[in-house]
Design a protein around this motif. Sequence first.
Motif, PDB file in Angstrom:
ATOM      1  N   ALA A   1     -10.900 -10.701 -21.149  1.00 28.72           N
ATOM      2  CA  ALA A   1     -12.173 -11.136 -19.975  1.00 28.72           C
ATOM      3  C   ALA A   1     -13.470 -10.828 -20.468  1.00 28.72           C
ATOM      4  O   ALA A   1     -14.421 -11.362 -20.300  1.00 28.72           O
ATOM      5  N   GLU A   2     -13.649  -9.772 -21.285  1.00 32.93           N
ATOM      6  CA  GLU A   2     -14.994  -9.376 -21.909  1.00 32.93           C
ATOM      7  C   GLU A   2     -15.752 -10.404 -22.551  1.00 32.93           C
ATOM      8  O   GLU A   2     -16.924 -10.525 -22.190  1.00 32.93           O
ATOM      9  N   PRO A   3     -15.290 -11.445 -23.544  1.00 28.03           N
ATOM     10  CA  PRO A   3     -16.136 -12.320 -24.042  1.00 28.03           C
ATOM     11  C   PRO A   3     -16.523 -13.407 -23.178  1.00 28.03           C
ATOM     12  O   PRO A   3     -17.821 -13.734 -23.233  1.00 28.03           O
ATOM     13  N   MET A   4     -15.869 -13.638 -21.837  1.00 20.40           N
ATOM     14  CA  MET A   4     -16.391 -14.504 -21.005  1.00 20.40           C
ATOM     15  C   MET A   4     -17.372 -13.889 -20.116  1.00 20.40           C
ATOM     16  O   MET A   4     -18.395 -14.527 -19.796  1.00 20.40           O
ATOM     17  N   VAL A   5     -17.387 -12.687 -19.954  1.00 17.86           N
ATOM     18  CA  VAL A   5     -18.413 -11.936 -19.071  1.00 17.86           C
ATOM     19  C   VAL A   5     -19.676 -11.867 -19.876  1.00 17.86           C
ATOM     20  O   VAL A   5     -20.845 -12.111 -19.355  1.00 17.86           O
ATOM     21  N   ARG A   6     -19.506 -11.571 -21.319  1.00 16.85           N
ATOM     22  CA  ARG A   6     -20.685 -11.442 -22.190  1.00 16.85           C
ATOM     23  C   ARG A   6     -21.121 -13.043 -22.371  1.00 16.85           C
ATOM     24  O   ARG A   6     -22.514 -12.939 -22.172  1.00 16.85           O
ATOM     25  N   ASP A   7     -20.481 -13.942 -22.466  1.00 16.53           N
ATOM     26  CA  ASP A   7     -21.191 -15.071 -22.652  1.00 16.53           C
ATOM     27  C   ASP A   7     -21.781 -15.706 -21.167  1.00 16.53           C
ATOM     28  O   ASP A   7     -22.927 -16.239 -21.188  1.00 16.53           O
ATOM     29  N   ALA A   8     -21.160 -15.269 -20.127  1.00 20.40           N
ATOM     30  CA  ALA A   8     -21.910 -15.748 -18.773  1.00 20.40           C
ATOM     31  C   ALA A   8     -22.963 -14.969 -18.555  1.00 20.40           C
ATOM     32  O   ALA A   8     -24.137 -15.582 -18.209  1.00 20.40           O
ATOM     33  N   LEU A   9     -23.074 -13.482 -18.995  1.00 21.24           N
ATOM     34  CA  LEU A   9     -24.393 -12.798 -18.624  1.00 21.24           C
ATOM     35  C   LEU A   9     -25.675 -13.316 -19.784  1.00 21.24           C
ATOM     36  O   LEU A   9     -26.490 -13.374 -19.372  1.00 21.24           O
ATOM     37  N   LYS A  10     -24.988 -13.823 -20.775  1.00 16.36           N
ATOM     38  CA  LYS A  10     -26.090 -14.215 -21.898  1.00 16.36           C
ATOM     39  C   LYS A  10     -26.608 -15.648 -21.424  1.00 16.36           C
ATOM     40  O   LYS A  10     -27.777 -15.950 -21.500  1.00 16.36           O
ATOM     41  N   SER A  11     -25.725 -16.510 -20.755  1.00 22.13           N
ATOM     42  CA  SER A  11     -26.121 -17.920 -20.184  1.00 22.13           C
ATOM     43  C   SER A  11     -27.002 -17.583 -18.839  1.00 22.13           C
ATOM     44  O   SER A  11     -27.867 -18.567 -18.592  1.00 22.13           O
ATOM     45  N   VAL A  12     -26.754 -16.593 -18.104  1.00 27.73           N
ATOM     46  CA  VAL A  12     -27.731 -16.316 -16.786  1.00 27.73           C
ATOM     47  C   VAL A  12     -29.080 -15.633 -17.184  1.00 27.73           C
ATOM     48  O   VAL A  12     -29.842 -16.200 -16.752  1.00 27.73           O
ATOM     49  N   THR A  13     -29.017 -14.810 -18.151  1.00 32.41           N
ATOM     50  CA  THR A  13     -30.061 -14.311 -18.552  1.00 32.41           C
ATOM     51  C   THR A  13     -30.823 -15.081 -19.667  1.00 32.41           C
ATOM     52  O   THR A  13     -32.026 -14.883 -19.823  1.00 32.41           O
ATOM     53  N   LEU A  14     -30.308 -16.175 -20.265  1.00 38.37           N
ATOM     54  CA  LEU A  14     -31.107 -16.683 -21.092  1.00 38.37           C
ATOM     55  C   LEU A  14     -31.420 -16.156 -22.453  1.00 38.37           C
ATOM     56  O   LEU A  14     -32.565 -16.422 -23.207  1.00 38.37           O
ATOM     57  N   MET A  15     -31.026 -14.648 -22.900  1.00 41.50           N
ATOM     58  CA  MET A  15     -31.398 -13.932 -23.837  1.00 41.50           C
ATOM     59  C   MET A  15     -30.392 -13.117 -24.312  1.00 41.50           C
ATOM     60  O   MET A  15     -29.346 -12.726 -23.389  1.00 41.50           O
ATOM     61  N   GLU A  16     -30.422 -12.497 -25.512  1.00 43.79           N
ATOM     62  CA  GLU A  16     -29.489 -11.662 -25.810  1.00 43.79           C
ATOM     63  C   GLU A  16     -29.700 -10.018 -25.462  1.00 43.79           C
ATOM     64  O   GLU A  16     -30.804  -9.549 -25.455  1.00 43.79           O
ATOM     65  N   LEU A  17     -28.972  -9.582 -24.542  1.00 44.09           N
ATOM     66  CA  LEU A  17     -29.187  -8.287 -23.840  1.00 44.09           C
ATOM     67  C   LEU A  17     -29.016  -7.115 -25.055  1.00 44.09           C
ATOM     68  O   LEU A  17     -27.835  -7.235 -25.476  1.00 44.09           O
ATOM     69  N   ALA A  18     -29.573  -5.879 -25.062  1.00 40.07           N
ATOM     70  CA  ALA A  18     -29.327  -4.771 -26.024  1.00 40.07           C
ATOM     71  C   ALA A  18     -28.229  -3.994 -25.234  1.00 40.07           C
ATOM     72  O   ALA A  18     -28.705  -3.015 -24.551  1.00 40.07           O
ATOM     73  N   ILE A  19     -26.973  -4.368 -25.014  1.00 46.96           N
ATOM     74  CA  ILE A  19     -25.924  -3.751 -24.201  1.00 46.96           C
ATOM     75  C   ILE A  19     -24.900  -3.678 -25.319  1.00 46.96           C
ATOM     76  O   ILE A  19     -24.480  -4.460 -26.137  1.00 46.96           O
ATOM     77  N   SER A  20     -24.450  -2.353 -25.188  1.00 50.20           N
ATOM     78  CA  SER A  20     -23.318  -1.817 -26.271  1.00 50.20           C
ATOM     79  C   SER A  20     -22.045  -2.437 -25.720  1.00 50.20           C
ATOM     80  O   SER A  20     -21.927  -2.916 -24.706  1.00 50.20           O
ATOM     81  N   ASP A  21     -20.992  -2.369 -26.658  1.00 49.44           N
ATOM     82  CA  ASP A  21     -19.686  -2.945 -26.332  1.00 49.44           C
ATOM     83  C   ASP A  21     -19.190  -2.252 -25.352  1.00 49.44           C
ATOM     84  O   ASP A  21     -18.265  -2.957 -24.534  1.00 49.44           O
ATOM     85  N   GLY A  22     -19.214  -0.962 -25.425  1.00 49.72           N
ATOM     86  CA  GLY A  22     -18.689  -0.355 -24.512  1.00 49.72           C
ATOM     87  C   GLY A  22     -18.972  -0.516 -22.888  1.00 49.72           C
ATOM     88  O   GLY A  22     -18.086  -0.615 -21.838  1.00 49.72           O
ATOM     89  N   LEU A  23     -20.265  -0.953 -22.650  1.00 50.79           N
ATOM     90  CA  LEU A  23     -20.705  -1.154 -21.325  1.00 50.79           C
ATOM     91  C   LEU A  23     -20.404  -2.342 -20.988  1.00 50.79           C
ATOM     92  O   LEU A  23     -20.036  -2.599 -19.724  1.00 50.79           O
ATOM     93  N   TYR A  24     -20.282  -3.495 -22.026  1.00 45.67           N
ATOM     94  CA  TYR A  24     -19.603  -4.671 -21.628  1.00 45.67           C
ATOM     95  C   TYR A  24     -18.334  -4.740 -21.257  1.00 45.67           C
ATOM     96  O   TYR A  24     -17.742  -5.157 -20.187  1.00 45.67           O
ATOM     97  N   ASP A  25     -17.464  -3.743 -21.637  1.00 48.47           N
ATOM     98  CA  ASP A  25     -15.992  -3.398 -21.279  1.00 48.47           C
ATOM     99  C   ASP A  25     -15.973  -2.775 -19.914  1.00 48.47           C
ATOM    100  O   ASP A  25     -15.262  -3.243 -19.103  1.00 48.47           O
ATOM    101  N   MET A  26     -16.726  -1.928 -19.636  1.00 49.94           N
ATOM    102  CA  MET A  26     -17.167  -1.228 -18.436  1.00 49.94           C
ATOM    103  C   MET A  26     -17.534  -2.274 -17.191  1.00 49.94           C
ATOM    104  O   MET A  26     -16.949  -2.215 -16.113  1.00 49.94           O
ATOM    105  N   LEU A  27     -18.430  -3.060 -17.318  1.00 53.43           N
ATOM    106  CA  LEU A  27     -18.781  -4.006 -16.502  1.00 53.43           C
ATOM    107  C   LEU A  27     -17.750  -5.120 -16.222  1.00 53.43           C
ATOM    108  O   LEU A  27     -17.495  -5.397 -15.195  1.00 53.43           O
ATOM    109  N   THR A  28     -17.051  -5.320 -17.133  1.00 50.60           N
ATOM    110  CA  THR A  28     -15.875  -6.420 -16.989  1.00 50.60           C
ATOM    111  C   THR A  28     -14.692  -5.677 -16.330  1.00 50.60           C
ATOM    112  O   THR A  28     -14.363  -6.222 -15.301  1.00 50.60           O
ATOM    113  N   LEU A  29     -14.602  -4.589 -16.459  1.00 49.76           N
ATOM    114  CA  LEU A  29     -13.548  -3.700 -15.662  1.00 49.76           C
ATOM    115  C   LEU A  29     -13.991  -3.598 -14.293  1.00 49.76           C
ATOM    116  O   LEU A  29     -13.239  -3.594 -13.037  1.00 49.76           O
ATOM    117  N   LEU A  30     -15.138  -3.325 -14.118  1.00 51.47           N
ATOM    118  CA  LEU A  30     -15.797  -3.072 -12.696  1.00 51.47           C
ATOM    119  C   LEU A  30     -15.728  -4.577 -11.744  1.00 51.47           C
ATOM    120  O   LEU A  30     -15.306  -4.433 -10.617  1.00 51.47           O
TER     121      LEU A  30
END
Length: 94
Positions: A18-47
């Motif tokens: 699910a992590e790539p889907m969360v990354r793409d959804a966050l990117k489409s909502v914010t309309l920009m590339e956020l400087a978030i590390s891969d570990g934080l995307y994993d943690m956000l997805t788990l939460l």
Amino acid sequence: MLLTFLLSIGAGYLVRLAEPMVRDALKSVTLMELAISDGLYDMLTLLLLMLALAVICTILGLPTPAFVVILGALVGVFGQDILRVAQSKGGDAE
């Protein structure tokens, strides 16, 4: 409570899928590339998955103790790695 544990293992296992889907959804909502590390995307997805699990269990009327949800999610996330290490240790002993 066992069903909640099994569902939380599934939620932990789905983090990598699910992590790539969360990354793409966050990117489409914010309309920009956020400087978030891969570990934080994993943690956000788990939460997000654990929150969805808690909502689903509450709707179904299942008891949802936080300890069971967190323990199951950890087993789901790290279970394959733990099994791989255990199997390699067992192979070395022979």
